[in-house]
Write an enzyme that holds these catalytic residues in place. Structure first.
Site, PDB file in Angstrom:
ATOM      1  N   ASN A 167      36.606  45.205  47.611  1.00 26.94           N
ATOM      2  CA  ASN A 167      37.494  45.267  48.895  1.00 26.94           C
ATOM      3  C   ASN A 167      38.877  46.100  48.439  1.00 26.94           C
ATOM      4  O   ASN A 167      39.792  45.695  48.943  1.00 26.94           O
ATOM      5  CB  ASN A 167      37.633  43.775  49.173  1.00 26.94           C
ATOM      6  N   ASP A 174      40.765  46.367  41.488  1.00 26.78           N
ATOM      7  CA  ASP A 174      41.047  47.477  42.209  1.00 26.78           C
ATOM      8  C   ASP A 174      41.073  48.756  41.420  1.00 26.78           C
ATOM      9  O   ASP A 174      40.391  49.640  41.725  1.00 26.78           O
ATOM     10  CB  ASP A 174      42.184  47.388  43.123  1.00 26.78           C
ATOM     11  N   ASP A 234      52.966  44.044  52.016  1.00 25.00           N
ATOM     12  CA  ASP A 234      52.305  43.202  50.900  1.00 25.00           C
ATOM     13  C   ASP A 234      53.085  41.889  50.496  1.00 25.00           C
ATOM     14  O   ASP A 234      52.844  41.054  49.727  1.00 25.00           O
ATOM     15  CB  ASP A 234      52.180  43.999  49.670  1.00 25.00           C
ATOM     16  N   HIS A 238      43.868  37.814  47.411  1.00 20.58           N
ATOM     17  CA  HIS A 238      44.833  37.531  46.316  1.00 20.58           C
ATOM     18  C   HIS A 238      46.178  37.038  46.754  1.00 20.58           C
ATOM     19  O   HIS A 238      46.715  36.334  46.161  1.00 20.58           O
ATOM     20  CB  HIS A 238      44.721  38.927  45.598  1.00 20.58           C
ATOM     21  N   ARG A 239      46.607  37.815  47.761  1.00 19.71           N
ATOM     22  CA  ARG A 239      48.121  37.411  48.195  1.00 19.71           C
ATOM     23  C   ARG A 239      48.336  35.940  48.872  1.00 19.71           C
ATOM     24  O   ARG A 239      49.312  35.552  48.873  1.00 19.71           O
ATOM     25  CB  ARG A 239      48.757  38.519  48.920  1.00 19.71           C
ATOM     26  N   GLU A 296      42.945  42.647  53.356  1.00 19.65           N
ATOM     27  CA  GLU A 296      41.851  41.777  52.758  1.00 19.65           C
ATOM     28  C   GLU A 296      41.369  40.652  53.650  1.00 19.65           C
ATOM     29  O   GLU A 296      40.201  40.356  53.566  1.00 19.65           O
ATOM     30  CB  GLU A 296      42.280  41.128  51.570  1.00 19.65           C
ATOM     31  N   LYS A 347      42.120  40.939  41.783  1.00 15.62           N
ATOM     32  CA  LYS A 347      42.069  42.267  42.832  1.00 15.62           C
ATOM     33  C   LYS A 347      43.301  42.966  42.277  1.00 15.62           C
ATOM     34  O   LYS A 347      43.271  44.194  41.964  1.00 15.62           O
ATOM     35  CB  LYS A 347      42.411  41.780  44.123  1.00 15.62           C
TER      36      LYS A 347
HETATM   37  O1  LIG Z   1      48.977  53.251  49.295  1.00 16.51           O
HETATM   38  C1  LIG Z   1      49.119  52.065  48.900  1.00 16.51           C
HETATM   39  O2  LIG Z   1      49.048  52.053  47.561  1.00 16.51           O
HETATM   40  C2  LIG Z   1      49.083  50.946  49.703  1.00 16.51           C
HETATM   41  C3  LIG Z   1      49.491  50.802  50.994  1.00 16.51           C
HETATM   42  C4  LIG Z   1      49.695  49.568  51.856  1.00 16.51           C
HETATM   43  O3  LIG Z   1      48.384  49.648  52.911  1.00 16.51           O
HETATM   44  P1  LIG Z   1      48.819  50.196  54.368  1.00 16.51           P
HETATM   45  O4  LIG Z   1      49.418  51.608  54.207  1.00 16.51           O
HETATM   46  O5  LIG Z   1      47.322  50.112  54.984  1.00 16.51           O
HETATM   47  O6  LIG Z   1      49.737  49.352  54.919  1.00 16.51           O
HETATM   48  C5  LIG Z   1      49.590  48.369  50.934  1.00 16.51           C
HETATM   49  O7  LIG Z   1      49.312  47.072  51.939  1.00 16.51           O
HETATM   50  C6  LIG Z   1      48.522  48.478  49.880  1.00 16.51           C
HETATM   51  O8  LIG Z   1      48.391  47.161  49.106  1.00 16.51           O
HETATM   52  C7  LIG Z   1      48.837  49.539  49.140  1.00 16.51           C
HETATM   53  C1  LIG Z   2      46.460  45.562  51.212  1.00 22.14           C
HETATM   54  C2  LIG Z   2      46.206  45.348  49.943  1.00 22.14           C
HETATM   55  O1  LIG Z   2      45.470  46.212  49.263  1.00 22.14           O
HETATM   56  P1  LIG Z   2      44.297  47.480  49.871  1.00 22.14           P
HETATM   57  O2  LIG Z   2      44.764  47.733  51.090  1.00 22.14           O
HETATM   58  O3  LIG Z   2      44.626  48.227  48.843  1.00 22.14           O
HETATM   59  O4  LIG Z   2      43.235  46.689  49.798  1.00 22.14           O
HETATM   60  C3  LIG Z   2      47.130  44.585  48.998  1.00 22.14           C
HETATM   61  O5  LIG Z   2      46.860  44.520  47.932  1.00 22.14           O
HETATM   62  O6  LIG Z   2      47.639  43.524  49.505  1.00 22.14           O
END
Ligand SMILES: O=C(O)C1=C[C@@H](OP(=O)(O)O)[C@@H](O)[C@H](O)C1
Ligand SMILES: C=C(OP(=O)(O)O)C(=O)O
Length: 419
Positions: free
Chosen positions: A89, A47, A308, A379-380, A336, A405
């Site tokens: 993604n 990412d 997360d 990944h999670r 994801e 990721k």
């Molecule tokens: O701003 C960020 O770094 C993130 C916000 C979250 O998403 P949402 O705001 O869509 O829940 C989280 O799930 C993602 O892994 C990272």
């Molecule tokens: C939701 C996640 O990532 P992103 O929305 O940044 O793809 C994550 O890392 O769990």
């Protein structure tokens, strides 16, 4: 496919990788800064690589060293990318770059993999259109690929729904200091995943930009503020640390995770407190946290601030006495993979009784049995279900590479640690 070997009790110390959320924000702030920014200990993963490569397409030059990246700030003068930008993604990369593209003259095209092309972004596009920006979903289906026509965004009052993703808000907040006028963002409905907005405000402040946050309902950003050149050290990733804490919780061991800021504004830094509610002991140190596993009991908890680590918690729930119910998780369906559905399927495969709704999941532990876990390229899913393998013999994780990721050497750290 990788098989996880059960162990008696997880004991030891492991270092967390650096934060994905802070790294991707730091890259953007550095790209907009006046002068050179040195990012120490950024996360190197899919990412963040997509973010860095995209910035290079905007004419931002970066120089990689062993544990640092130097970024030459542009003061907001970006080049129009010649080619379409591909972000896999990476939700943060796609969403954050959408507003960033409005700062470059001409047309920017953004796309991602098959799943990214199903993840909604229309609410953000609509907010940008309120500034007179042309921002389109190319297939007119509310998702990427996108076409953004940049220029000089005018700022002003923008209204933005808050229920699907906080990333849309972060995207606008980061770029707003470079709009022509002051910006007021009004959130419609309840804002989800609030701590991620705290991360945004925290790093913007460190780079010299202030935002007035009125109870997560209205955000004011004055135009004419600039990100300042500096050396910035990225803190550890609290979400990535959760799998090691969970390992201690389910095996009755004691695990210390280092390279963590216990006072972090990352919502997931509170995950050890969730385990504490389930019966574990937690000790906070200097840049480290220790969790000691004890007999676990099920809990009912709203996880909207910690989206997360819901999967980590769901796996821990398999080993607790009684039912665990998680609420406030509607937006897990647009990550994801549809994470509520994925958890329902895989936890059921392992022998739990699971009930899933629009925005909740409840897990009643049952007689646990081995299984090959489908990761749905998430990944999670891979990292959470690896934790189950420490207790249940015969757990295999399909497509383990998907951890690239956010945590490319997850399995090495996980397995070395327990060998
Ligand atoms: O701003 C960020 O770094 C993130 C916000 C979250 O998403 P949402 O705001 O869509 O829940 C989280 O799930 C993602 O892994 C990272
Ligand atoms: C939701 C996640 O990532 P992103 O929305 O940044 O793809 C994550 O890392 O769990």
């Amino acid at each position: 496919m990788i098989e996880i070997k059960p162990i008696k009790a997880a004991r030891g110390t492991v270092e967390a990788p650096s934060s994905k959320s802070y790294t991707n924000r730091a890259f953007l702030l550095a790209a907009l800064a006046e002068g050179t920014v040195r990012l120490e200990r950024p996360l190197f993963s899919d990412d963040t690589r997509y973010m860095r490569r995209a910035l290079e397409q905007f004419g931002v030059t970066c120089h990689e060293e062993k544990e640092a990246v130097t970024v030459n700030g542009t003061s907001g003068a970006l080049r129009t990318p010649k080619d379409e930008i591909f972000v896999g993604n990476a939700g943060t990369t796609m969403r954050f770059l959408t507003t960033f593209s409005t700062l470059a003259p001409g047309q920017t095209r953004l796309t991602g993999d098959e799943r990214m092309q199903e993840r909604p972004i229309e609410d953000l596009l609509q907010a940008l259109r309120q500034m007179g920006i042309r921002a389109e979903s190319v297939r007119n289906n509310q998702c990427p690929p996108l076409l953004i026509e940049g220029g000089s965004p005018r700022g002003g009052t923008l209204s933005l729904p808050g229920d699907k993703s906080s990333q849309y808000l972060t995207s606008i907040l980061i770029c707003a200091p470079y709009f022509q006028n002051d910006t007021l963002i009004e959130i419609e409905g309840e804002l989800t995943s609030k701590p991620y907005v705290d991360i945004t405000l925290d790093i913007m402040k460190t780079f010299g930009v202030n935002v007035r946050n009125e109870s997560y309902r209205r955000f004011h950003i004055a135009a004419g503020q600039h990100y300042q050149a500096q050396t910035y050290r990225v803190e550890g990733d609290a979400s990535s640390a959760s799998y090691f804490f969970a390992a201690a919780a389910v095996t009755g061991g004691a695990v210390t995770v280092t390279h963590l800021n216990p006072k972090s504004v990352q919502g997931d830094i509170q995950f050890p407190r969730v385990l504490e509610r389930m019966g574990c002991e937690v000790e906070i140190g200097d840049e480290k946290i220790t969790v000691t596993g004890k007999p676990l009991r099920g809990i009912t908890i709203n996880m909207n601030n910690m989206p997360d680590v819901v999967q980590t918690l769901a796996v821990v729930a398999l080993f607790a006495e009684g039912k665990t119910t998680v609420t406030g998780i509607a937006n897990l369906r647009i990550k994801e993979t549809d994470r509520i559905q994925a958890l329902e399927t895989e936890l059921t495969q392992l022998g739990a009784q699971v009930e899933a709704g629009d925005d909740f999941l409840s897990i009643e532990p049952g007689e646990l049995k081995p299984a090959a876990i489908e990761t749905y390229n998430d990944h999670r899913m891979a990292m959470s279900f690896a934790v189950a393998g420490l207790r249940i013999p015969g757990i295999r994780i399909k497509n383990p590479k998907c951890v690239d990721k956010s945590f490319p050497d997850f399995f090495e750290r996980f397995q070395n640690f327990y060998d």
